[in-house]
Design a protein around this motif. Structure first.
Motif, mmCIF file in Angstrom:
data_model
loop_
_atom_site.group_PDB
_atom_site.id
_atom_site.type_symbol
_atom_site.label_atom_id
_atom_site.label_comp_id
_atom_site.label_asym_id
_atom_site.label_seq_id
_atom_site.Cartn_x
_atom_site.Cartn_y
_atom_site.Cartn_z
ATOM 1 N N GLY A 3 0.671 -1.110 0.099
ATOM 2 C CA GLY A 3 0.001 0.089 0.050
ATOM 3 C C GLY A 3 1.073 1.116 0.098
ATOM 4 N N ILE A 4 1.728 1.281 0.721
ATOM 5 C CA ILE A 4 2.777 2.436 0.811
ATOM 6 C C ILE A 4 3.356 2.787 -0.576
ATOM 7 N N ALA A 5 3.938 1.632 -1.028
ATOM 8 C CA ALA A 5 4.666 1.529 -2.405
ATOM 9 C C ALA A 5 3.637 2.116 -3.234
ATOM 10 N N ASN A 6 2.677 1.440 -3.565
ATOM 11 C CA ASN A 6 1.897 1.891 -4.407
ATOM 12 C C ASN A 6 1.188 3.361 -4.292
ATOM 13 N N ALA A 7 0.879 4.054 -3.236
ATOM 14 C CA ALA A 7 0.586 5.310 -2.839
ATOM 15 C C ALA A 7 1.883 6.299 -3.265
ATOM 16 N N TYR A 8 3.352 5.703 -2.951
ATOM 17 C CA TYR A 8 4.337 6.487 -3.246
ATOM 18 C C TYR A 8 4.518 6.691 -4.733
ATOM 19 N N TYR A 9 4.420 5.471 -5.632
ATOM 20 C CA TYR A 9 4.436 5.593 -6.993
ATOM 21 C C TYR A 9 3.377 6.375 -7.723
ATOM 22 N N THR A 10 2.156 6.418 -7.000
ATOM 23 C CA THR A 10 1.002 7.112 -7.525
ATOM 24 C C THR A 10 1.500 8.605 -7.389
ATOM 25 N N LEU A 11 2.157 9.049 -6.246
ATOM 26 C CA LEU A 11 2.488 10.298 -6.192
ATOM 27 C C LEU A 11 3.472 10.854 -7.409
ATOM 28 N N LEU A 12 4.565 9.840 -7.511
ATOM 29 C CA LEU A 12 5.417 10.014 -8.563
ATOM 30 C C LEU A 12 4.743 10.211 -9.968
ATOM 31 N N MET A 13 3.804 9.180 -10.285
ATOM 32 C CA MET A 13 3.193 9.540 -11.456
ATOM 33 C C MET A 13 2.302 10.846 -11.453
ATOM 34 N N LEU A 14 1.500 11.140 -10.638
ATOM 35 C CA LEU A 14 0.902 12.546 -10.584
ATOM 36 C C LEU A 14 1.824 13.796 -10.825
ATOM 37 N N ASP A 15 3.005 13.675 -9.984
ATOM 38 C CA ASP A 15 4.114 14.762 -10.146
ATOM 39 C C ASP A 15 4.646 14.804 -11.624
#
Length: 480
Positions: free
Chosen positions: A192-204
């Motif tokens: 869950g933490i990894a997916n949320a982190y990668y989601t932030l990178l995608m949105l950035d």
């Protein structure tokens, strides 16, 4: 194989001839399943769990020869971004769900300790009756009688028919299941933490693309305004260019909203109030590209949720043993002693001791024991179905993750080609427009197509990374 028979249960004959008969029955009943340990059923389906990624219709009929699994890697070897590692470590320390799972394991450890102590004698001081009294005669108040008794008793239930043993084994299986549950929660937190982190990178990255396209759209709008001033284009061209620019601003605002929401969700996972998350970039990420799924049967041990389901099955097996043992005698032996004056007859008081034995045999319990056994067997069958389904679900998740990685990787490569072509197309159409060889509509269309391709490329890269996280979890990841 452990087969739980659902045949009609008959109550044993009354055994009131002493402990010798009980001991003989203990030897005879060892073949009736009262003392059996749980063994994994051999009718569980474990073959062909993972589909071939290349073929649309094939399922891997032959398991891979290697037994190593990508899911066995330590999570630090999979998620190498230092900032992501710090977030995962914080989540493993502060996440509320994981802390509750740890407390649940401690609760079952206490229950197991109590079930082990059930084999020992029970000792108590005192009784339900008063330990001392003073009484007087109504006819002669001067005559008083002082009585006291300080009793000590010990009793021991002989577990000749496995009742206590099967309850202890059932608790052991539940404890193992809770430890698996704790590991499953741990794996979910990591993913869950990894997916949320990668989601932030995608949105950035998407925000950066939209911002850059917004600057380009603004230049096109300003160019249209100049052309309109010179009388070379109509007002509709200026309006279309302005609308395209405003569209990019709205998209940028939406990405900012999603970033804030994702940061809040990530903060909840790591046990802190919502705030800005320090992070790297999408381009800086390095995830494994070669995966080994191991043999299909390894999912039985590697997946904590699958193993938990089997431990629940094992607990139900021993619950059936407990239900069977309740048809047989309950034998209790013990001793009691009391320092007493025997209601004033002994002066001074003396110790009186008593040895006792108790045997109770259920004869007619209004169908309660039979119903309890049938219910226990049905729960065992339900637990087996749940376990089997969890295995199939694990295989599906592995297959879906492998398939997702392959096709998102393919799409990412195709989108890269589109971005390259459309970038050149935007440059060419702008140049042609300035030389009056192209219309404003071609310029806006080229920019819109480029923005769509760039965003799609980032989304495919994110989904490919998410597939890696899903595969790691599906193979039982979450190790230290």
């Amino acid at each position: 194989m452990n087969k739980i028979s659902r045949n009609k249960v008959t109550t044993p004959l009354h055994t009131g001839r002493g402990l010798g008969v009980g001991l003989l029955l203990c030897l005879l009943l060892s073949s009736c399943g009262l003392y059996n340990k749980y063994e994994r059923p051999d009718n569980v389906q474990t073959q062909g769990l993972i589909r071939d990624v290349v073929s649309d219709g094939d399922t891997l009929a032959v398991a891979p020869q290697d037994t190593a699994s990508f899911g066995n890697l330590p999570w630090r070897s999979v998620f190498t971004d230092p900032q992501l590692q710090a977030l995962i470590e914080q989540g493993l320390q502060k996440n509320a769900n994981l802390q509750n799972a740890v407390l649940t394991v401690q609760m079952y450890e206490s229950m197991l300790k109590a079930s082990k102590l059930a084999f020992l004698p029970a000792i108590q001081i005192g009784s339900s009756s008063p330990m001392g009294s003073i009484s007087t005669l109504y006819t002669d108040p001067s005559v008083t009688t002082k009585a006291y008794s300080i009793p000590v008793s010990a009793s021991w239930t002989l577990d000749l028919f496995g009742n206590i043993l099967s309850q202890k084994r059932s608790t052991q299986m539940k404890l193992l299941g809770m430890k698996d549950y704790q590991m499953a929660v741990r794996a979910q937190i990591i993913s869950g933490i990894a997916n949320a982190y990668y989601t932030l990178l995608m949105l950035d990255k998407q925000l950066a693309i939209v911002t850059e396209m917004g600057d380009m759209s603004k230049e096109t709008w300003e160019m249209m305004q100049q052309q309109f001033t010179l009388g070379r284009v109509r007002s509709t061209s200026v309006q279309s260019a302005e609308a395209a620019y405003l569209s990019t601003q709205a998209q940028a605002n939406d990405f900012r909203r999603q970033i804030r929401s994702t940061e809040n969700a990530l903060c909840l996972l790591i046990g802190q109030a919502g705030q800005q998350i320090s992070r790297s970039t999408l381009e800086a990420q390095s995830l494994p590209t070669e995966f080994s799924t191991g043999v299909g049967v390894a999912l039985l041990q590697n997946r904590p949720d699958v193993h938990n389901a089997e431990m629940q099955l094992a607990a139900c097996f021993h619950d059936v043993q407990t239900a069977r043992s309740q048809f047989y005698p309950n034998i209790t032996v013990g001793a009691s002693a009391a320092f007493t004056n025997s209601n004033g007859a002994l002066t001074p008081g003396k110790w009186l001791t008593t040895l006792f034995g108790n045997l109770t045999q259920p004869i007619f319990m209004r169908g309660a024991l039979t119903a309890n056994l049938k219910v226990s067997k049905i729960k065992y069958e339900q637990a087996f179905n749940t376990w089997q389904n969890s295995i199939l679900q694990a295989g599906n998740e592995v297959s879906n993750a492998l398939t997702g990685y392959k096709y998102y990787d393919d799409n990412s490569k195709l989108e890269s080609q589109r971005v390259e072509i459309l970038t050149k197309n935007v440059e060419d159409t702008r140049a042609l427009y300035e030389s009056k060889g192209s219309s404003y509509l071609e310029v806006l269309t080229a920019q819109t197509q480029l923005l769509s391709a760039q965003l799609s490329k980032v989304t495919d890269d994110f989904y490919k990374m998410q597939s890696v996280v899903s595969l790691y979890t599906a193979l039982g990841g979450g190790g230290k």
